[in-house]
Design an enzyme around this catalytic site. Structure first.
Site, PDB file in Angstrom:
ATOM      1  CG  ASN A  71      76.628  30.613  91.979  1.00 28.58           C
ATOM      2  OD1 ASN A  71      75.430  31.305  92.056  1.00 28.58           O
ATOM      3  ND2 ASN A  71      77.421  31.578  90.909  1.00 28.58           N
ATOM      4  CD  GLU A 172      73.277  33.758  89.504  1.00 29.84           C
ATOM      5  OE1 GLU A 172      73.629  33.377  89.228  1.00 29.84           O
ATOM      6  OE2 GLU A 172      73.136  34.826  88.971  1.00 29.84           O
ATOM      7  CD  GLU A 291      73.724  37.427  92.447  1.00 32.99           C
ATOM      8  OE1 GLU A 291      74.739  37.694  90.788  1.00 32.99           O
ATOM      9  OE2 GLU A 291      73.509  36.671  92.788  1.00 32.99           O
ATOM     10  CD  GLN A 351      79.344  38.490  95.946  1.00 33.19           C
ATOM     11  OE1 GLN A 351      80.001  38.229  96.867  1.00 33.19           O
ATOM     12  NE2 GLN A 351      79.245  37.934  95.229  1.00 33.19           N
TER      13      GLN A 351
HETATM   14  O1  AHR Z   1      78.396  37.588  92.488  1.00 32.64           O
HETATM   15  C1  AHR Z   1      78.639  36.578  91.602  1.00 32.64           C
HETATM   16  C2  AHR Z   1      78.575  35.227  91.673  1.00 32.64           C
HETATM   17  O2  AHR Z   1      77.256  35.431  90.334  1.00 32.64           O
HETATM   18  C3  AHR Z   1      76.790  35.048  92.383  1.00 32.64           C
HETATM   19  O3  AHR Z   1      76.997  34.005  93.175  1.00 32.64           O
HETATM   20  C4  AHR Z   1      76.031  34.246  91.642  1.00 32.64           C
HETATM   21  O4  AHR Z   1      74.714  33.929  92.069  1.00 32.64           O
HETATM   22  C5  AHR Z   1      76.127  34.930  90.207  1.00 32.64           C
HETATM   23  O5  AHR Z   1      76.228  34.020  89.080  1.00 32.64           O
END
Ligand code: AHR
Length: 500
Positions: A71, A172, A291, A351
């Site tokens: 984001n 997203e 992700e 992450q």
């Molecule tokens: O990984 C955390 C968040 O999850 C990322 O910034 C976003 O792309 C997703 O909603």
């Protein structure tokens, strides 16, 4: 209860792309600042990178890392993070309501990635910016001409281009939370034109078109169908994102959620192939599952913090502390990705450091491994080579929201380079052990090299800086006789069985 698996070299799914074991670092929480970058830490190197973290990232053998968001990227001005540090300005990060000091940016990340032995998957801002900013960034990174942005890179001390090969066209963009969120028509047009221009600059790059933010999005799969109509000819991958959580404290149902992930993958493949047919295209689109993870432990406190204490630098956000059952679901998600290795060619565990991450850091102390570190480590190390079709007969059970859930979920990987074959398996039955048999008679002369398991009586057990409560151990309770492997696979266990 029992599960029988037959493994043979000839049952090929496809070669596993090494980028299946990628990860993600966003300018979010303590991922960068006090995560990978902390100049005042005793273990920092001359560039301020934490050496203890680099060592753990290298241990995981992460081939590619997505950056800088997430984001965050949707209102990021990459120019703020390059050039002399003393003239860089702090900016508001709207996604996480923090203050971005810009002391770490693109060139620092390139240098960190080299030290961590990994490649970069770069995301461009298609939220508040567009074709021009994306092209300028690509020129800065990849072009060796006497041009404005190539020269800017040289002025900043980087004579040779960074040559970043994989680029995400936004993040997203279907999500109402996204700064600059778009309708599928708006995104499709913008992404297609941005991708077209970027490939004019560097035809060797690979592009990722934004898919849905999860299977639960109201616009799924219409989003994929409409956006890919526009982007199909210019891109190489469509992205998928998915997170799960055990909010209801229903472990059996939680461990069945990888079935939803599998359904999601199949639906995206079907949608890609529908567009392929419609366009009479010869190209088969691949998936970048960029992700995926468990994410829910920190949701409430994060929302509260962001609302009440905005504009701080690197607060502790999304610091989910993972327990044993989370590690099992991560293992199941990895098995699901490997089972679809023919179409899922990249994936990023979201992450990597501090933020919903396998690696955590203590600002004053060392770095440590969360429970989910281990299934990812095993898959990344032993899951290279050719994914083999899992031919399994297993007993099944039902859970609150899932029916016919396989007791044992498994896949195997054959590595022709070192003549090894590895079974990854989870017994996700919360009540019963399973008698597990595997027929490897096609692998003549192979022996068991190692049998690793993660088992625990407490589903909620966690690791901390000084206590690694949840970790793998070697299991010796098995029989391997004339190519038939048998073991009592414990309920709720992660199993890695290596033959060679
Ligand atoms: O990984 C955390 C968040 O999850 C990322 O910034 C976003 O792309 C997703 O909603």
């Amino acid at each position: 209860r029992e599960a029988k698996m037959v493994i043979d070299k000839e049952f090929k799914i496809d070669e596993i792309d090494k980028n299946l074991y990628g990860s993600f670092i966003e300018h979010l929480g303590r991922a960068i600042y006090t995560g990978i970058y902390q100049p005042d830490h005793p273990l920092a190197d001359e560039e301020g990178f934490r050496k203890d973290v680099i060592e753990l990232v290298k241990e995981l053998q992460v081939p590619i890392v997505r950056y800088p968001g997430g984001n965050f990227v949707s209102n990021y001005f990459w120019e703020d993070g390059v050039g002399p540090k003393e003239s860089r300005k702090a900016r508001l990060d709207l996604a996480w309501r923090t203050l971005e000091p810009n002391l770490f940016g693109l060139n620092e990340f390139v240098s960190w990635a080299k030290k961590a032995n990994t490649e970069i998957m770069m995301a461009v801002n298609l939220g508040t910016r567009g074709i021009d900013a994306a092209c300028n960034l690509l020129e800065y990174c990849n072009v060796d001409a006497n041009s404005y942005y190539s020269n800017m890179r040289r002025d900043h001390g980087y004579d040779k281009p960074h040559n970043i090969k994989v680029w995400c066209l936004g993040n997203e963009m279907d999500g109402p939370w996204q700064v600059g969120a778009k309708t599928p028509q708006e995104y499709g047009r913008l992404a297609a034109e941005t991708g077209k221009a970027m490939k004019m600059i560097d035809p060797s790059i690979k592009l990722v078109s934004c898919g849905s933010s999860g299977i639960g999005m109201p616009t799924f799969p219409e989003w994929e169908a409409i956006t890919l109509e526009h982007t199909y000819d210019y891109v190489d991958y469509v992205s998928m994102h998915q997170y799960y959580g055990n909010k209801e404290n229903d472990t059996a149902d939680f461990l069945a959620m990888s079935m939803d992930m599998e359904q999601f993958i199949k639906s995206v493949i079907a949608t890609c192939d529908y567009i392929k047919a419609k366009k009479r295209s010869k190209k088969e689109l691949k998936i970048s599952f960029d992700e995926w993870n468990v994410w829910y432990h920190s949701n409430e406190s994060d929302n509260d913090y962001m609302e009440k204490k905005p504009w701080n630098v690197a607060p502790a956000l999304l610091e989910d502390i993972y327990n044993f059952e989370d590690a099992l679901l991560v293992g199941l998600m990895l098995i699901t990705l490997i089972k679809h290795a023919d179409r899922v060619k990249m994936a990023c565990l979201a992450q990597l450091v501090n933020v919903i991450a396998p690696i955590m850091t203590d600002e004053k102390g060392g770095a440590w491994r969360q429970t989910i570190f281990y299934p990812f480590l095993h898959a990344s190390i032993y899951g290279r080579g050719i994914a083999l079709q899992p031919v399994i007969e297993t007993t099944k059970h039902d859970t609150t929201n899932h029916t016919d859930v396989t007791d044992v979920e498994a896949v195997s990987v054959y590595n022709p380079e070192n003549e090894e074959v590895t079974i990854f398996a989870v017994n996700r039955n919360v009540d019963h052990d399973v008698e597990f048999t595997s027929d490897l008679r096609g692998f003549e002369g192979y022996k068991v090299l190692e049998y690793l398991v993660m088992e625990h009586d407490d589903m909620k057990a966690v690791n901390t800086l000084n206590n690694e409560n949840v970790k793998p151990r070697t299991k010796n309770e098995y029989v391997f006789d004339e190519g038939i492997f048998t073991t009592n696979m414990k309920k709720c266990s992660w199993n890695v069985i290596r033959f060679g």
